[in-house]
Design an enzyme around this catalytic site. Structure first.
Site, mmCIF file in Angstrom:
data_model
loop_
_atom_site.group_PDB
_atom_site.id
_atom_site.type_symbol
_atom_site.label_atom_id
_atom_site.label_comp_id
_atom_site.label_asym_id
_atom_site.label_seq_id
_atom_site.Cartn_x
_atom_site.Cartn_y
_atom_site.Cartn_z
ATOM 1 N N GLU A 1 -15.978 6.649 22.123
ATOM 2 C CA GLU A 1 -14.563 6.970 21.906
ATOM 3 C C GLU A 1 -13.861 7.392 23.196
ATOM 4 O OE1 GLU A 1 -14.203 11.553 20.525
ATOM 5 O OE2 GLU A 1 -15.328 10.301 19.130
ATOM 6 N N ARG B 1 -20.073 14.220 15.377
ATOM 7 C CA ARG B 1 -20.091 13.600 16.697
ATOM 8 C C ARG B 1 -20.446 12.125 16.531
ATOM 9 N NH1 ARG B 1 -17.696 17.359 17.781
ATOM 10 N NH2 ARG B 1 -17.936 18.915 19.459
ATOM 11 N N HIS C 1 -10.515 11.459 16.283
ATOM 12 C CA HIS C 1 -11.084 12.789 16.559
ATOM 13 C C HIS C 1 -10.021 13.864 16.373
ATOM 14 C CE1 HIS C 1 -14.514 14.819 19.022
ATOM 15 N NE2 HIS C 1 -14.018 15.649 18.107
#
Length: 343
Positions: A281, A252, A313
């Site tokens: 993000e 994360r 991601h």
């Protein structure tokens, strides 16, 4: 009660044929991508589920699409506000299955306070573990600079030689299913492995975090994001890392203090970073910014560095993991329905 799918490491979830006790149910799937929709239309009818497939994330404007369904499934790409959770409860929703391992995109405690249970899903840890090893290799072999030069038709060797994993100490922070899978792969490369976790879950050499940072040539993050792990690698801890070390983050973004990381990279104290997740993000990853430039100075500074790899991601995103995610989200909802049938 927590309704979490059983951990799976490479097997299908067994949903292709419904159990005799399966509950025929309607489930609203929000934030459903095209590839997810294809799988849903294949799998859901086999288990007696009538899916309502919505491309947009759940929000106040589309809560009514859940009316009549006690269970919904959501993606992880958009935040779910507390007013939306309250509106969902008003629409009769009692259970949310998030198609992700993490649940930081909604307030689970608030959801419980208004009568909504939340469950996550398990999917193959191999997707993220494979990707993590790829990022490690790309980082220590300076792949970004090599690819950039070749794209400009400059085929000379770079000034900096790469490193071999067998010569390096790798510190794995978080030894759950993904961290353990990373450790298994590192053994094949002959790396020295250090691990840190609140509970020793593997046979790796577990050491205190500061000791891991001091000794490791590569530090890879696989711990959940909680209040205790927010900025786990802060300025003080990054300052204790081995000079020239690399950081890999497929966990994360907020596990890392990005400003402290930037200072360490720009000063040359760290050797590089490979980041599949970033602080801030949201609103950038999963969007097309070719004609709408990114405004985040932090992201632009990171991307400008030749020793920083950024991917959006995407470590989890494999065919196997996608099927696991869809099947286990369905299974979560069916389990909730079967255990909470109203008389």
């Amino acid at each position: 009660m927590s309704y979490r799918a059983a951990a799976r490491t490479g097997h299908r979830s067994g949903l292709l044929a419904p159990a005799p006790s399966a509950v025929r149910s309607g489930i609203t799937f929000y934030g459903c991508e095209k590839d997810e929709a294809v799988l849903l239309r294949e799998v859901a009818p086999r288990v007696g589920v009538r899916p309502t497939i919505i491309a947009e994330p759940v929000c106040d404007a589309n809560v009514e699409l859940a009316i009549g369904n006690r269970c919904i499934s959501i993606g992880h790409k958009s935040q779910v506000s507390n007013p939306t959770l309250l509106a969902l409860r008003g629409a009769g929703v009692e259970y949310i299955s998030t198609r992700s391992i993490g649940d930081n995109h909604l307030d689970v405690t608030y959801a419980a306070s208004v009568g909504i249970a939340v469950g996550n899903v398990a999917y193959s840890p191999d997707s993220v573990a494979d990707y993590t090893l790829m990022l490690m290799l790309m980082a220590v072999r300076h792949a970004k600079s090599v690819i950039r030069r070749v794209d400009m038709h400059d085929y000379r060797l770079g000034e900096v030689r790469g490193k071999e994993l067998r010569d390096l100490t790798v510190g794995v922070v978080g030894t759950g299913r993904i961290g353990t899978a990373v450790i298994d792969r590192l053994r094949g490369f002959g790396s020295r492995i250090l691990a840190n976790d609140s509970r020793a879950k593997t046979s790796a050499d577990h050491v205190p975090l500061d000791e891991l940072l001091r000794q490791s040539d590569i530090v890879t993050l696989h711990t959940p994001l909680t209040a205790d792990t927010h900025h786990l690698l802060d300025r003080r801890r990054i300052g204790r890392m081995k000079p020239g070390a690399f950081i890999v983050n497929t966990g994360r973004g907020p596990l890392l203090d990005t400003e402290a990381l930037l200072d360490a990279l720009e000063s040359g104290r760290l050797g590089g970073a490979a980041l599949d997740v970033l602080e801030g993000e949201e609103g950038i990853f999963y969007t097309d910014r070719r004609t709408n430039p990114v405004e985040s100075e932090t992201v632009l500074r990171l991307q400008s560095l030749p020793n920083v790899l950024i991917t959006p991601h995407t470590a989890y995103y494999t065919e196997h993991a996608l099927r696991d995610t869809i099947e286990n989200s369905l299974l979560n909802c069916l389990n909730f329905e079967s255990e909470n049938q109203h008389g």
